[in-house]
Design an enzyme around this catalytic site. Structure first.
Site, PDB file in Angstrom:
ATOM      1  N   GLU A 102      -0.156  -9.511  -0.367  1.00 45.88           N
ATOM      2  CA  GLU A 102      -1.575  -9.841  -0.152  1.00 45.88           C
ATOM      3  C   GLU A 102      -2.327  -9.961  -1.479  1.00 45.88           C
ATOM      4  OE1 GLU A 102      -1.739  -6.497   2.612  1.00 45.88           O
ATOM      5  OE2 GLU A 102      -2.640  -7.830   4.084  1.00 45.88           O
ATOM      6  N   ALA A 104       0.860  -1.179   0.000  1.00 43.79           N
ATOM      7  CA  ALA A 104       0.000   0.000   0.000  1.00 43.79           C
ATOM      8  C   ALA A 104       0.897   1.230   0.000  1.00 43.79           C
ATOM      9  CB  ALA A 104      -0.886  -0.016   1.240  1.00 43.79           C
ATOM     10  N   GLY A 118       0.793  -5.044   0.934  1.00 41.08           N
ATOM     11  CA  GLY A 118      -0.386  -5.198   0.086  1.00 41.08           C
ATOM     12  C   GLY A 118      -0.086  -5.912  -1.221  1.00 41.08           C
ATOM     13  N   GLU A 151       4.806  -4.881   7.366  1.00 35.55           N
ATOM     14  CA  GLU A 151       4.015  -3.841   8.040  1.00 35.55           C
ATOM     15  C   GLU A 151       4.486  -3.558   9.467  1.00 35.55           C
ATOM     16  OE1 GLU A 151       2.761  -6.240   6.139  1.00 35.55           O
ATOM     17  OE2 GLU A 151       1.154  -5.448   4.876  1.00 35.55           O
TER      18      GLU A 151
HETATM   19  C1  HXC Z   1       4.934   4.470  -1.302  1.00 33.15           C
HETATM   20  C2  HXC Z   1       6.801   3.524  -2.230  1.00 33.15           C
HETATM   21  C3  HXC Z   1       6.490   2.282  -1.640  1.00 33.15           C
HETATM   22  C4  HXC Z   1       5.299   2.185  -0.870  1.00 33.15           C
HETATM   23  C5  HXC Z   1       8.328   2.066  -2.745  1.00 33.15           C
HETATM   24  N1  HXC Z   1       7.943   3.347  -2.905  1.00 33.15           N
HETATM   25  N2  HXC Z   1       7.462   1.395  -1.982  1.00 33.15           N
HETATM   26  N3  HXC Z   1       6.045   4.603  -2.062  1.00 33.15           N
HETATM   27  N4  HXC Z   1       4.571   3.305  -0.732  1.00 33.15           N
HETATM   28  N5  HXC Z   1       4.880   1.038  -0.324  1.00 33.15           N
HETATM   29  C6  HXC Z   1       8.623   4.400  -3.652  1.00 33.15           C
HETATM   30  C7  HXC Z   1       9.794   4.967  -2.881  1.00 33.15           C
HETATM   31  O1  HXC Z   1       9.369   5.912  -1.925  1.00 33.15           O
HETATM   32  C8  HXC Z   1      10.602   5.607  -3.997  1.00 33.15           C
HETATM   33  O2  HXC Z   1      10.009   6.826  -4.375  1.00 33.15           O
HETATM   34  C9  HXC Z   1      10.382   4.624  -5.152  1.00 33.15           C
HETATM   35  O3  HXC Z   1       9.191   3.889  -4.836  1.00 33.15           O
HETATM   36  C10 HXC Z   1      11.527   3.646  -5.299  1.00 33.15           C
HETATM   37  O4  HXC Z   1      11.744   3.021  -4.047  1.00 33.15           O
HETATM   38  P1  HXC Z   1      13.162   2.969  -3.313  1.00 33.15           P
HETATM   39  O5  HXC Z   1      12.909   2.776  -1.869  1.00 33.15           O
HETATM   40  O6  HXC Z   1      13.996   4.149  -3.729  1.00 33.15           O
HETATM   41  O7  HXC Z   1      13.790   1.663  -3.983  1.00 33.15           O
HETATM   42  P2  HXC Z   1      14.730   0.573  -3.309  1.00 33.15           P
HETATM   43  O8  HXC Z   1      15.830   1.229  -2.522  1.00 33.15           O
HETATM   44  O9  HXC Z   1      15.095  -0.340  -4.417  1.00 33.15           O
HETATM   45  O10 HXC Z   1      13.801  -0.200  -2.237  1.00 33.15           O
HETATM   46  C11 HXC Z   1      12.676  -0.898  -2.692  1.00 33.15           C
HETATM   47  C12 HXC Z   1      11.790  -1.356  -1.485  1.00 33.15           C
HETATM   48  C13 HXC Z   1      11.506  -0.109  -0.604  1.00 33.15           C
HETATM   49  C14 HXC Z   1      12.538  -2.409  -0.671  1.00 33.15           C
HETATM   50  C15 HXC Z   1      10.530  -1.960  -2.080  1.00 33.15           C
HETATM   51  O11 HXC Z   1      10.967   0.934  -1.426  1.00 33.15           O
HETATM   52  C16 HXC Z   1      10.532  -0.404   0.484  1.00 33.15           C
HETATM   53  O12 HXC Z   1      10.860  -0.947   1.528  1.00 33.15           O
HETATM   54  N6  HXC Z   1       9.256   0.020   0.271  1.00 33.15           N
HETATM   55  C17 HXC Z   1       8.217  -0.115   1.279  1.00 33.15           C
HETATM   56  C18 HXC Z   1       7.730  -1.539   1.356  1.00 33.15           C
HETATM   57  C19 HXC Z   1       6.660  -1.703   2.430  1.00 33.15           C
HETATM   58  O13 HXC Z   1       6.868  -1.379   3.625  1.00 33.15           O
HETATM   59  N7  HXC Z   1       5.490  -2.197   2.027  1.00 33.15           N
HETATM   60  C20 HXC Z   1       4.366  -2.377   2.925  1.00 33.15           C
HETATM   61  C21 HXC Z   1       3.528  -1.123   2.995  1.00 33.15           C
HETATM   62  S1  HXC Z   1       2.229  -1.292   4.165  1.00 33.15           S
HETATM   63  P3  HXC Z   1      10.857   8.190  -4.458  1.00 33.15           P
HETATM   64  O14 HXC Z   1       9.850   9.222  -4.817  1.00 33.15           O
HETATM   65  O15 HXC Z   1      11.496   8.360  -3.123  1.00 33.15           O
HETATM   66  O16 HXC Z   1      11.858   7.918  -5.572  1.00 33.15           O
HETATM   67  C22 HXC Z   1       1.054  -2.165   3.372  1.00 33.15           C
HETATM   68  C23 HXC Z   1      -0.211  -2.356   4.151  1.00 33.15           C
HETATM   69  C24 HXC Z   1      -1.301  -2.992   3.315  1.00 33.15           C
HETATM   70  O17 HXC Z   1       1.222  -2.631   2.286  1.00 33.15           O
HETATM   71  C25 HXC Z   1      -2.644  -2.916   4.004  1.00 33.15           C
HETATM   72  C26 HXC Z   1      -3.236  -1.559   4.044  1.00 33.15           C
HETATM   73  C27 HXC Z   1      -4.623  -1.537   4.660  1.00 33.15           C
END
Ligand code: HXC
Length: 259
Positions: A113, A65, A110, A133
């Protein structure tokens, strides 16, 4: 309406989440568009055989998400967001044809999921799965506390959910998160071949198999067996089953009509 791209050829619909600059992260807008596209597939089912879901670009299936959008949500808004995800993933899962996830990179939160709501999951060698998460002080909210345990077992699922660790494609396969792993540049063609194989089977039977398994898993074995018996018997009223069995005895390929 360009966050989800759909192309459908010979009964195989490819749906691509298209937000590559943000690793295809799921905003409310992406989920809403996905819901519209799923509904439009569900409204025109006659020739649909298989749906394949994937992410745009080479890095991510879906990295979760959208954290930026979630960061300012109130509890009520978070409940609505979770409910939206449950509804959309439920609609995907409820499509009457097999839904395949082609996981072409990160499938986190997400995104993992979303893959769990698909019937069959195939991954590229660079795929990474996880429910991170807890690193954000959250828990999965699109079914990850429920579908993950059902797919890989409660102990393996809770390990992923409470450690937040990412697993690579090989470990994902050994956990049962995906069926097979392909080189990244072959993922789409390999999944297309698998989809074509399913599309060549008796279409009514394929749908009956998916529906019968899904309905049976919700209840006791005896109820599931009763559902199976009814569905099995009903197929004997289809011309496809007559054709399939006739083709076997006549040593030729069947020509299914989907009825
Ligand atoms: C918003 C995201 C994102 C996310 C990546 N990006 N994941 N933006 N939400 N979930 C964006 C980054 O901010 C960045 O934008 C661009 O994508 C590239 O990501 P980087 O981090 O620069 O790349 P990298 O170093 O290769 O790392 C990749 C990654 C990391 C490991 C996937 O981005 C990461 O850890 N993302 C978050 C993953 C996460 O926690 N997912 C769970 C979310 S909670 P910019 O603009 O900075 O270039 C969830 C809950 C679901 O899913 C249920 C809800 C009700």
């Amino acid at each position: 309406m360009d966050l989800v791209k759909v192309t459908c050829t010979d009964g195989i619909a490819w749906m691509e989440i298209h937000r590559p600059k943000a690793m295809n992260a799921l905003t409310q807008a992406v989920l809403t568009e996905l819901e519209v596209e799923i509904a439009s597939l569900a409204a025109d089912l006659a020739d649909l055989r298989v749906v394949v879901l994937t992410g745009a670009g080479e890095k991510a299936f879906v990295a979760g998400a959208d954290i930026r959008e979630m960061a300012t949500m109130t509890p009520a808004e978070a409940a609505a967001f979770s409910a939206l995800g449950h509804r959309v993933l439920g609609a995907l899962e409820a499509l009457p044809v097999p839904v395949i996830a082609a996981v072409n990179g990160f499938a986190l939160g997400g995104g993992c999921e979303l893959a769990l709501a698909c019937d069959l999951v195939y991954a590229a060698e660079n795929a990474r799965f996880g429910q991170p998460e807890v690193k954000l002080g959250l828990i999965p909210g699109f079914g990850g506390t429920q579908r993950l345990a059902r797919r890989i077992g409660p102990m393996r699922a809770l390990d992923l959910v409470v450690t937040g660790r990412m697993v690579g494609a090989a470990e994902a396969r050994s956990l049962g998160l995906c069926l097979d792993v392909f080189p990244a540049d072959e993922l789409k063609s390999r999944v297309q071949t698998i989809a074509e194989g399913i599309a060549a089977m008796g279409p009514v039977a394929v749908r009956a198999a998916k529906a019968t398994q899904a309905r049976g898993l919700d209840g006791p074995l005896a109820t599931g067996n009763a559902l199976e018996r009814d569905a099995f018997a009903l197929l004997f009223a289809t011309s496809d089953a007559r054709e399939g069995m006739a083709a076997f005895t006549e040593k030729r390929d069947p020509v299914f009509q989907g009825r």
